[in-house]
Each structure stands twice: as C-alpha cells, then as structure tokens.
Design a protein around this motif. Structure first.
Motif, PDB file in Angstrom:
ATOM      1  N   GLY A 125       0.792  -1.231   0.000  1.00 27.94           N
ATOM      2  CA  GLY A 125       0.000   0.000   0.000  1.00 27.94           C
ATOM      3  C   GLY A 125       0.819   1.273   0.000  1.00 27.94           C
ATOM      4  N   VAL A 126       2.082   1.196  -0.474  1.00 30.08           N
ATOM      5  CA  VAL A 126       2.943   2.381  -0.463  1.00 30.08           C
ATOM      6  C   VAL A 126       3.472   2.727  -1.857  1.00 30.08           C
ATOM      7  CG1 VAL A 126       3.630   2.123   1.952  1.00 30.08           C
ATOM      8  CG2 VAL A 126       4.971   0.984   0.165  1.00 30.08           C
ATOM      9  N   ALA A 127       2.793   2.234  -2.881  1.00 32.22           N
ATOM     10  CA  ALA A 127       3.253   2.517  -4.245  1.00 32.22           C
ATOM     11  C   ALA A 127       3.220   4.013  -4.562  1.00 32.22           C
ATOM     12  CB  ALA A 127       2.408   1.752  -5.260  1.00 32.22           C
ATOM     13  N   ASP A 128       2.424   4.763  -3.824  1.00 31.29           N
ATOM     14  CA  ASP A 128       2.363   6.205  -4.053  1.00 31.29           C
ATOM     15  C   ASP A 128       3.575   6.927  -3.471  1.00 31.29           C
ATOM     16  OD1 ASP A 128       1.468   5.523  -1.467  1.00 31.29           O
ATOM     17  OD2 ASP A 128       0.391   7.424  -1.268  1.00 31.29           O
ATOM     18  N   ARG A 129       4.309   6.266  -2.574  1.00 30.55           N
ATOM     19  CA  ARG A 129       5.490   6.892  -1.972  1.00 30.55           C
ATOM     20  C   ARG A 129       6.798   6.236  -2.391  1.00 30.55           C
ATOM     21  NH1 ARG A 129       2.459   6.514   2.518  1.00 30.55           N
ATOM     22  NH2 ARG A 129       3.948   5.252   3.706  1.00 30.55           N
ATOM     23  N   CYS A 130       6.705   5.139  -3.150  1.00 30.49           N
ATOM     24  CA  CYS A 130       7.895   4.401  -3.597  1.00 30.49           C
ATOM     25  C   CYS A 130       7.981   4.419  -5.115  1.00 30.49           C
ATOM     26  CB  CYS A 130       7.801   2.936  -3.168  1.00 30.49           C
ATOM     27  SG  CYS A 130       8.468   2.561  -1.559  1.00 30.49           S
ATOM     28  N   THR A 131       9.135   4.767  -5.636  1.00 34.64           N
ATOM     29  CA  THR A 131       9.379   4.607  -7.068  1.00 34.64           C
ATOM     30  C   THR A 131      10.677   3.831  -7.238  1.00 34.64           C
ATOM     31  OG1 THR A 131      10.551   6.719  -7.223  1.00 34.64           O
ATOM     32  CG2 THR A 131       8.189   6.739  -7.709  1.00 34.64           C
ATOM     33  N   PHE A 132      10.752   3.084  -8.323  1.00 34.87           N
ATOM     34  CA  PHE A 132      11.912   2.244  -8.584  1.00 34.87           C
ATOM     35  C   PHE A 132      12.424   2.516  -9.987  1.00 34.87           C
ATOM     36  CE2 PHE A 132       9.493   0.132  -5.283  1.00 34.87           C
ATOM     37  CZ  PHE A 132      10.489  -0.100  -4.334  1.00 34.87           C
ATOM     38  N   THR A 133      13.731   2.749 -10.072  1.00 34.21           N
ATOM     39  CA  THR A 133      14.375   3.167 -11.312  1.00 34.21           C
ATOM     40  C   THR A 133      15.427   2.153 -11.723  1.00 34.21           C
ATOM     41  OG1 THR A 133      14.038   5.500 -10.774  1.00 34.21           O
ATOM     42  CG2 THR A 133      15.769   4.994 -12.369  1.00 34.21           C
ATOM     43  N   GLU A 134      15.391   1.755 -13.006  1.00 33.69           N
ATOM     44  CA  GLU A 134      16.409   0.848 -13.526  1.00 33.69           C
ATOM     45  C   GLU A 134      17.596   1.665 -14.021  1.00 33.69           C
ATOM     46  OE1 GLU A 134      17.056  -2.482 -17.045  1.00 33.69           O
ATOM     47  OE2 GLU A 134      15.013  -1.948 -16.436  1.00 33.69           O
ATOM     48  N   ALA A 135      18.751   1.440 -13.409  1.00 33.04           N
ATOM     49  CA  ALA A 135      19.952   2.185 -13.794  1.00 33.04           C
ATOM     50  C   ALA A 135      21.173   1.503 -13.218  1.00 33.04           C
ATOM     51  CB  ALA A 135      19.878   3.630 -13.311  1.00 33.04           C
ATOM     52  N   ASP A 136      22.308   1.738 -13.866  1.00 35.26           N
ATOM     53  CA  ASP A 136      23.610   1.301 -13.371  1.00 35.26           C
ATOM     54  C   ASP A 136      24.211   2.476 -12.615  1.00 35.26           C
ATOM     55  OD1 ASP A 136      26.251   0.618 -12.954  1.00 35.26           O
ATOM     56  OD2 ASP A 136      26.604  -0.081 -14.990  1.00 35.26           O
ATOM     57  N   ILE A 137      24.332   2.340 -11.306  1.00 35.79           N
ATOM     58  CA  ILE A 137      24.783   3.484 -10.508  1.00 35.79           C
ATOM     59  C   ILE A 137      26.260   3.774 -10.686  1.00 35.79           C
ATOM     60  CG2 ILE A 137      22.955   3.217  -8.808  1.00 35.79           C
ATOM     61  CD1 ILE A 137      24.943   1.896  -6.950  1.00 35.79           C
ATOM     62  N   THR A 138      26.975   2.898 -11.400  1.00 38.62           N
ATOM     63  CA  THR A 138      28.388   3.157 -11.676  1.00 38.62           C
ATOM     64  C   THR A 138      28.586   3.950 -12.957  1.00 38.62           C
ATOM     65  OG1 THR A 138      28.812   1.144 -12.978  1.00 38.62           O
ATOM     66  CG2 THR A 138      28.959   0.956 -10.574  1.00 38.62           C
ATOM     67  N   GLY A 197      27.473   6.994 -13.856  1.00 37.22           N
ATOM     68  CA  GLY A 197      27.308   8.443 -13.813  1.00 37.22           C
ATOM     69  C   GLY A 197      25.947   8.837 -13.280  1.00 37.22           C
ATOM     70  N   PRO A 198      25.595  10.115 -13.400  1.00 40.86           N
ATOM     71  CA  PRO A 198      24.318  10.602 -12.875  1.00 40.86           C
ATOM     72  C   PRO A 198      23.132   9.801 -13.415  1.00 40.86           C
ATOM     73  CG  PRO A 198      25.718  12.448 -13.467  1.00 40.86           C
ATOM     74  CD  PRO A 198      26.415  11.211 -13.957  1.00 40.86           C
ATOM     75  N   ILE A 199      22.151   9.578 -12.557  1.00 44.77           N
ATOM     76  CA  ILE A 199      20.981   8.779 -12.908  1.00 44.77           C
ATOM     77  C   ILE A 199      19.827   9.709 -13.222  1.00 44.77           C
ATOM     78  CG2 ILE A 199      19.353   7.048 -12.064  1.00 44.77           C
ATOM     79  CD1 ILE A 199      21.672   6.174 -10.137  1.00 44.77           C
ATOM     80  N   PRO A 200      19.308   9.659 -14.445  1.00 45.77           N
ATOM     81  CA  PRO A 200      18.199  10.545 -14.800  1.00 45.77           C
ATOM     82  C   PRO A 200      17.000  10.335 -13.894  1.00 45.77           C
ATOM     83  CG  PRO A 200      19.114   9.467 -16.753  1.00 45.77           C
ATOM     84  CD  PRO A 200      19.735   8.809 -15.562  1.00 45.77           C
ATOM     85  N   GLY A 201      16.363  11.445 -13.523  1.00 44.90           N
ATOM     86  CA  GLY A 201      15.147  11.373 -12.732  1.00 44.90           C
ATOM     87  C   GLY A 201      15.342  11.434 -11.233  1.00 44.90           C
ATOM     88  N   LEU A 202      16.581  11.326 -10.766  1.00 53.17           N
ATOM     89  CA  LEU A 202      16.792  11.424  -9.331  1.00 53.17           C
ATOM     90  C   LEU A 202      16.815  12.874  -8.895  1.00 53.17           C
ATOM     91  CD1 LEU A 202      19.436   8.757  -8.254  1.00 53.17           C
ATOM     92  CD2 LEU A 202      16.970   8.544  -8.519  1.00 53.17           C
ATOM     93  N   ALA A 203      16.442  13.104  -7.635  1.00 56.44           N
ATOM     94  CA  ALA A 203      16.535  14.452  -7.077  1.00 56.44           C
ATOM     95  C   ALA A 203      18.001  14.835  -6.897  1.00 56.44           C
ATOM     96  CB  ALA A 203      15.806  14.498  -5.737  1.00 56.44           C
ATOM     97  N   ASP A 204      18.226  16.103  -6.631  1.00 55.72           N
ATOM     98  CA  ASP A 204      19.598  16.586  -6.447  1.00 55.72           C
ATOM     99  C   ASP A 204      20.247  16.024  -5.189  1.00 55.72           C
ATOM    100  OD1 ASP A 204      19.471  18.093  -8.756  1.00 55.72           O
ATOM    101  OD2 ASP A 204      18.796  19.893  -7.710  1.00 55.72           O
ATOM    102  N   GLY A 220      37.748  -0.973  -8.069  1.00 61.57           N
ATOM    103  CA  GLY A 220      38.411   0.013  -8.924  1.00 61.57           C
ATOM    104  C   GLY A 220      37.557   1.219  -9.232  1.00 61.57           C
ATOM    105  N   GLU A 221      37.488   1.573 -10.506  1.00 63.31           N
ATOM    106  CA  GLU A 221      36.770   2.762 -10.931  1.00 63.31           C
ATOM    107  C   GLU A 221      35.274   2.660 -10.650  1.00 63.31           C
ATOM    108  OE1 GLU A 221      35.411   6.290 -12.167  1.00 63.31           O
ATOM    109  OE2 GLU A 221      37.470   5.747 -11.636  1.00 63.31           O
ATOM    110  N   GLN A 222      34.715   1.460 -10.753  1.00 66.24           N
ATOM    111  CA  GLN A 222      33.296   1.298 -10.427  1.00 66.24           C
ATOM    112  C   GLN A 222      33.026   1.655  -8.972  1.00 66.24           C
ATOM    113  OE1 GLN A 222      32.059  -2.733 -11.568  1.00 66.24           O
ATOM    114  NE2 GLN A 222      30.732  -1.727 -13.042  1.00 66.24           N
ATOM    115  N   ARG A 223      33.901   1.221  -8.094  1.00 71.17           N
ATOM    116  CA  ARG A 223      33.717   1.544  -6.669  1.00 71.17           C
ATOM    117  C   ARG A 223      33.837   3.039  -6.445  1.00 71.17           C
ATOM    118  NH1 ARG A 223      36.509  -2.406  -2.650  1.00 71.17           N
ATOM    119  NH2 ARG A 223      34.696  -3.597  -3.341  1.00 71.17           N
TER     120      ARG A 223
END
Length: 199
Positions: free
Chosen positions: A87-100, A102-109, A125-128
């Motif tokens: 019952g929390v779909a209105d407060r939860c969003t899920f985004t498909e992205a590789d966090i390594t 660079g910036p993830i579109p749609g995220l807040a600042d 290494g660089e991913q970390r």
C-alpha cells in the motif's frame, strides 16, 4: 570485477539471492529507536535496492518519497509489486539504472537518507569510485548514509575467498572520511556497517 545484470537477474528470478530475505536489522533498529525519523530525513534513496525490502519498509514507516535504484529489471518488477501489496506505491518509485555509470536521470539533487547494502561492496576500482561519488553527490549536508560491506584483507585470504567482493580495511575512510563522520554499528565478523553523517 564487472557487475553483470544477467547474473543478478538469475539470482532474483529463482529466489537464490542470499541477501534478499528480510529488511536489514540495523535499519529497523535505527528507525524503531528514533535515530532515523521520517520527520528529520523524509527523502530516502536505496542504491542497489534489489526487490525493495528496505525501500518499502521505509515507506511504511512514513519516509517518502522513497526511491530505489537497481540494474536488475527482475528485481525491480518484484520491488514494484511489493510496494503495491504494502500500500505504499504512491510513496515508492523504482528506477532501472547502473549506478556506476554516472548521474541517474530522474533522481533528485540530494537525499536525506541513503541506504547501500552491497552496491559499493560489489564493485572494484573505478566502479567503486563511481558509487562513492554518487553517494557524495546525492547526500545533503546533515543527511545520513547507512552503508554495509564485506571487509577484509584479500592478501591474507586463501582460495575462493579471495574472489569474494569486499572492501579493504580502512578503505571506507579513504572513500568517505573527507566528507562524512563515520559511526561503526555492530555487525557480524568480516563485515562493516556504517552510519555516516554528511558534514
């Protein structure tokens, strides 16, 4: 080591992910004790959210908006279903992205609370460095980061243990000590659980 979505998709598809069992007890303890509250830290981000257990838990406790990010579409389908069932779909969003990557579109600042239960751990290494940069970039001054990793000296390990993902002793200080105050929480041996406060 290069993270591979296909590997994780398989684990999630067949319910083989050993970490995907329950909400991390350190998170529930911090919330239930009042150390992490939705009043003080409303906007939450779960990096490497998997099937959304922690994100949904936070939303059910009144945090929100809560955003989960993962690169496994199988995990994210389950996360969305979990949020809807709770019952929390209105407060939860899920985004498909590789966090390594660079910036993830749609995220807040910036976010008030960031959870990472293995995303940093599963890189090298660089991913970390990229994951660490994302945590720096997305956390606000005064915000909190709850971070879990395996930790050990690979040079002292033998056999297959050397292949396991982990951070080196004191590596967390190199990655975050310049911008965060680090509090070490109780956890099991060969792991580290940090509650970090952004200065």
């Amino acid at each position: 080591m290069r993270l591979r979505p296909g590997f994780y998709n398989t684990l999630y598809r067949f319910n083989l992910a050993p970490w995907d069992k329950e909400v991390r007890p350190q998170l529930t303890e911090l919330v239930e004790s009042g150390r992490l509250t939705p009043t003080e830290l409303p906007r939450a981000l779960d990096l490497g959210c998997g099937t959304g257990a922690e994100a949904v838990y936070l939303a059910r406790q009144g945090f929100g908006p809560v955003v989960g990010v993962d690169f496994s579409p199988v995990a994210l389908r389950r996360a969305r279903a979990r949020a809807k069932a709770a019952g929390v779909a209105d407060r939860c969003t899920f985004t498909e992205a590789d966090i390594t990557a660079g910036p993830i579109p749609g995220l807040a600042d910036s976010y008030d609370l960031i959870c990472d239960f293995g995303a940093l751990n599963d890189t090298e290494g660089e991913q970390r460095q990229a994951v660490a940069r994302a945590i720096h970039r997305l956390s606000r001054p005064g915000g909190r980061v709850l971070l879990w990793c395996f930790q050990g000296d690979k040079s002292a390990l033998k056999g297959g243990a050397k292949m396991a993902p982990m951070i080196a002793p004191s590596e967390e200080k190199e990655l975050f000590g310049d911008a965060f105050d680090l509090e070490y929480l109780p956890t099991r041996p060969r792991t580290v659980m940090l509650l970090m406060t952004r200065r």
